[in-house]
Design a protein around this motif. Structure first.
Motif, PDB file in Angstrom:
ATOM      1  N   SER A  87       0.864  -1.181   0.000  1.00 30.06           N
ATOM      2  CA  SER A  87       0.000   0.000   0.000  1.00 30.06           C
ATOM      3  C   SER A  87       0.897   1.225   0.000  1.00 30.06           C
ATOM      4  O   SER A  87       2.037   1.166   0.464  1.00 30.06           O
ATOM      5  CB  SER A  87      -0.931   0.013   1.210  1.00 30.06           C
TER       6      SER A  87
ATOM      7  N   THR B  35       0.864   5.420   0.620  1.00 26.38           N
ATOM      8  CA  THR B  35       0.199   6.633   1.078  1.00 26.38           C
ATOM      9  C   THR B  35       1.025   7.867   0.729  1.00 26.38           C
ATOM     10  O   THR B  35       0.480   8.932   0.444  1.00 26.38           O
ATOM     11  CB  THR B  35      -0.034   6.547   2.608  1.00 26.38           C
TER      12      THR B  35
ATOM     13  N   LYS C  45       1.933   2.496  -7.686  1.00 25.81           N
ATOM     14  CA  LYS C  45       0.777   3.056  -6.992  1.00 25.81           C
ATOM     15  C   LYS C  45      -0.224   3.465  -8.059  1.00 25.81           C
ATOM     16  O   LYS C  45       0.036   4.354  -8.848  1.00 25.81           O
ATOM     17  CB  LYS C  45       1.146   4.291  -6.179  1.00 25.81           C
TER      18      LYS C  45
ATOM     19  N   ARG D  16     -10.109   0.111  -1.575  1.00 21.40           N
ATOM     20  CA  ARG D  16      -9.418   0.129  -0.287  1.00 21.40           C
ATOM     21  C   ARG D  16     -10.181  -0.670   0.767  1.00 21.40           C
ATOM     22  O   ARG D  16      -9.788  -0.691   1.940  1.00 21.40           O
ATOM     23  CB  ARG D  16      -9.227   1.569   0.197  1.00 21.40           C
TER      24      ARG D  16
ATOM     25  N   SER E  47      -6.930   8.288   4.548  1.00 19.64           N
ATOM     26  CA  SER E  47      -7.913   7.774   3.591  1.00 19.64           C
ATOM     27  C   SER E  47      -7.936   8.475   2.241  1.00 19.64           C
ATOM     28  O   SER E  47      -8.334   7.880   1.254  1.00 19.64           O
ATOM     29  CB  SER E  47      -9.308   7.843   4.208  1.00 19.64           C
TER      30      SER E  47
ATOM     31  N   ASP F 147      -4.302   6.873   0.583  1.00 17.83           N
ATOM     32  CA  ASP F 147      -3.973   5.445   0.516  1.00 17.83           C
ATOM     33  C   ASP F 147      -4.388   4.801  -0.816  1.00 17.83           C
ATOM     34  O   ASP F 147      -5.488   5.034  -1.291  1.00 17.83           O
ATOM     35  CB  ASP F 147      -4.729   4.664   1.611  1.00 17.83           C
TER      36      ASP F 147
ATOM     37  N   ASN G 162       0.689  11.200  -4.474  1.00 22.02           N
ATOM     38  CA  ASN G 162      -0.464  10.834  -3.642  1.00 22.02           C
ATOM     39  C   ASN G 162      -1.387  12.023  -3.413  1.00 22.02           C
ATOM     40  O   ASN G 162      -2.609  11.883  -3.431  1.00 22.02           O
ATOM     41  CB  ASN G 162      -0.002  10.287  -2.292  1.00 22.02           C
TER      42      ASN G 162
END
Lengths: 101, 481
Positions: free
Chosen positions: B173, B175, B192, B200, B208, B211, B429
């Motif tokens: 994962s 972030t 990613k 998710r 949130s 991610d 991200n």
């Protein structure tokens, strides 16, 4: 920037974390330096900029009322995820009422 | 069977030709884990019996002549912040012990449908907070390219498992760089996807709005196969997109417009990495690509914006770990507040505590506008930088990390030094675009060849092109490991 011991303890209270003396003195030094680092943003002009509110610009992700969902998990499986359950299948948690204050 | 030489596509072909069975394949990986993982510590939990049982089901399908699904029999590792039904889940933290997952994350359910065999759960920095796996409550993972160095993080266990031939592919994962940075440090491919591309549901939430789950594998083709198996809309994640998942198609470098953000070659970048990445760009140019320097004007502010938005979301998401619902609970205290505080003190390590405190501060009354709201506005500007860039170029390229894998302890005493590891990855991200780290060369240090990662950034939901470009770049660069 600096952070008083009193503010730090208040913050820990808000965050529901007990911090030992060693951690308090460590964070007393570290948090101000991190806050100084992120303060760099203050010099970026952002007048009339619409803030981002999430990871996507999707709004109102709706589904039809009649859609039927499969249950996410078997209640029996859910019991294994909890620390404790009794013979009737109830999940046992610590008491949250009846404290002195 | 030499597992070092296997790929996902090659292994499925080997099963089809009956060169080996799925059980033999799984046993080969389980044997490698029991032989070598005490040295690497990529796994927190190995599910031997369950893995063999799922391999047997694949073999039965082969015997019955059923069509083989895309990942039939492929031994895979899953980061331990993603739920696999009936297996323990720690998220690298003591606070969840002894939690057993009661359902499969959507990505895991999809891997199982695609025939994958899940070998076990991999190590990570506690709650995916870190860039080295040194923050795991269960001890660090070693980098298989040099065991005196960190594998990166937070998906360090998944990256080390793939690099060390302890899994054929893995899920991680990301972030703020947690797939791409360990992929770069261990010399594997990690992607990613676009925010919203992969569900998710069943991922332990860190931040949130940032991610995403994604694949790590030995090459781009394998990365694409795993990505395609897990991507797509999921009714259990309202932020997952309904856009169809396109199959990556071959891309030619001739005429491809590659933008090189000048801000990604600034102060703090190890000159050896700069040279390695520039040499790779030169090869792409020779092969016909049009390489041009571009600017992402707010690149310098991305890390500061990230270290406001992320801890704010962390402090909210980690509020659920209160000792009442699941996992570790401290002994009953005098007041309920004392019970919460004691549970969270003893359950969380230093880094989650630091980020919860930071997040609580930036969200608190009187500071919200100055920190959180300001950061979300700067985030809009960072997003616009990418929108502007993709008007003129097809992909962006630069280094994934400012340095090669560092020795244990080198940055663990200074949080800010560790945070600077993410300097080239967090903007991705914050804006939601997809990005992939591809090994592009090595740097020699103390007699070891340490991997260098090239970060390739695509436009929103354009994974098909990102993977296509990465594949042709991989073939131009030739064999690195």
């Amino acid at each position: 920037m600096s952070l008083s011991r009193e503010s730090l303890e208040h913050l820990a209270d808000l965050a529901r974390i007990h911090l030992a003396e060693g951690e308090l003195s460590r964070f007393e030094k570290e948090l101000p330096s991190l806050l100084d680092f992120v303060a760099a943003l203050q010099s970026v002009p952002t007048d009339a900029v619409i803030p981002v509110t999430g990871g996507t610009d999707l709004t109102n992700s709706l589904r039809r009322d009649k859609e039927v969902f499969a249950p996410l998990g078997d209640p029996e499986d859910l019991r294994t995820a909890f620390s404790n359950s009794d013979e009737r299948g109830y999940l046992v948690v610590s008491k949250i009422f009846g404290y002195e204050d | 069977m030499r597992i070092e030489a296997l790929t996902v596509a090659g292994a499925v072909e080997g099963l089809r030709r009956k060169d080996f069975s799925a059980v033999e394949l799984t046993n080969a990986y389980l044997a490698a884990i029991s032989r070598r993982d005490h040295e690497i510590h990529s796994y927190l939990f190995v599910a031997e019996e369950i893995a063999r049982a799922s391999a047997k089901i694949v073999d039965r399908g082969i015997a019955e002549g059923l069509p083989l699904p895309a990942l039939a029999g492929i031994p895979m590792a899953v980061k331990d912040n993603i739920l696999v039904k009936d297996l323990p889940l720690t998220s690298g933290s003591r606070i969840l012990e002894p939690y057993i997952a009661s359902y499969d994350a959507t990505v895991v359910a999809r891997l199982k449908t695609a025939g994958a065999v899940i070998l076990g759960k991999t190590n990570l920095d506690e709650f995916a907070m870190g860039s080295s796996t040194e923050n795991s409550a269960f001890g660090p993972t070693q980098n298989p390219r040099d065991t005196s160095r960190v594998p990166g993080g937070s998906s360090g266990g998944s990256a080390a498992a793939v690099a060390g031939d302890l899994a054929l592919a893995a899920l991680g994962s990301d972030t703020g760089g947690s797939i791409r940075q360990p992929a770069a440090f261990t010399g594997v491919v990690g992607m990613k996807p676009t925010y919203g591309r992969v569900s998710r549901h069943g991922l332990v939430a860190m931040a949130s709005s940032l991610d995403q789950i994604g694949p790590l594998a030995k090459n781009v083709e394998d990365t694409a196969l795993v990505y395609q198996a897990v991507a797509g809309h999921d009714r259990y994640d309202a932020t997952s997109s309904e856009k169809p998942v396109e199959t990556p198609s071959p891309v030619s470098l001739a005429g491809l417009r590659i933008g090189v953000p000048k801000e990604y070659f600034g102060q703090g970048l190890d000159p050896r990495l700069s040279d390695t990445v520039r040499a790779a760009l030169k090869k792409f140019e020779t092969a016909g690509a049009r390489v041009a320097e571009i600017s992402l004007p707010h690149a310098a502010e991305a890390l500061a914006a990230y270290y406001i938005v992320m801890p704010a979301e962390v402090s909210a998401n980690l509020a659920r770990f209160d000792g009442l619902r699941y996992g570790f609970a401290s002994a009953p205290s005098k007041t309920i507040l004392d019970f919460y505080k004691d549970t969270r003190d003893r359950g969380f390590g230093a880094e989650p505590k630091r980020r919860i405190m930071m997040g609580t501060y930036v969200l608190s009354h009187g500071y919200y506008d100055a920190y959180y709201l300001k950061a979300q506005k700067v985030r809009r500007l960072i997003r616009r930088d990418f929108e502007d860039a993709f008007k003129d170029v097809d992909v962006l390229m630069g280094p994934t990390t400012p340095s090669v894998a560092f020795p244990f302890g080198a940055k663990s005493s200074d949080p800010l030094a560790m945070y600077l590891e993410d300097i080239y990855t967090v903007a991705v991200n914050l804006s939601g675009v997809p990005a992939l780290s591809l090994p592009c060369g090595t740097v020699a240090e103390a007699g070891r060849a340490l991997p260098v990662g090239l970060q390739i950034i695509g436009s929103w939901f354009d994974e098909a092109r990102l993977l296509g470009v990465s594949k042709v770049c991989e073939s131009v660069l030739g064999k690195i490991f």
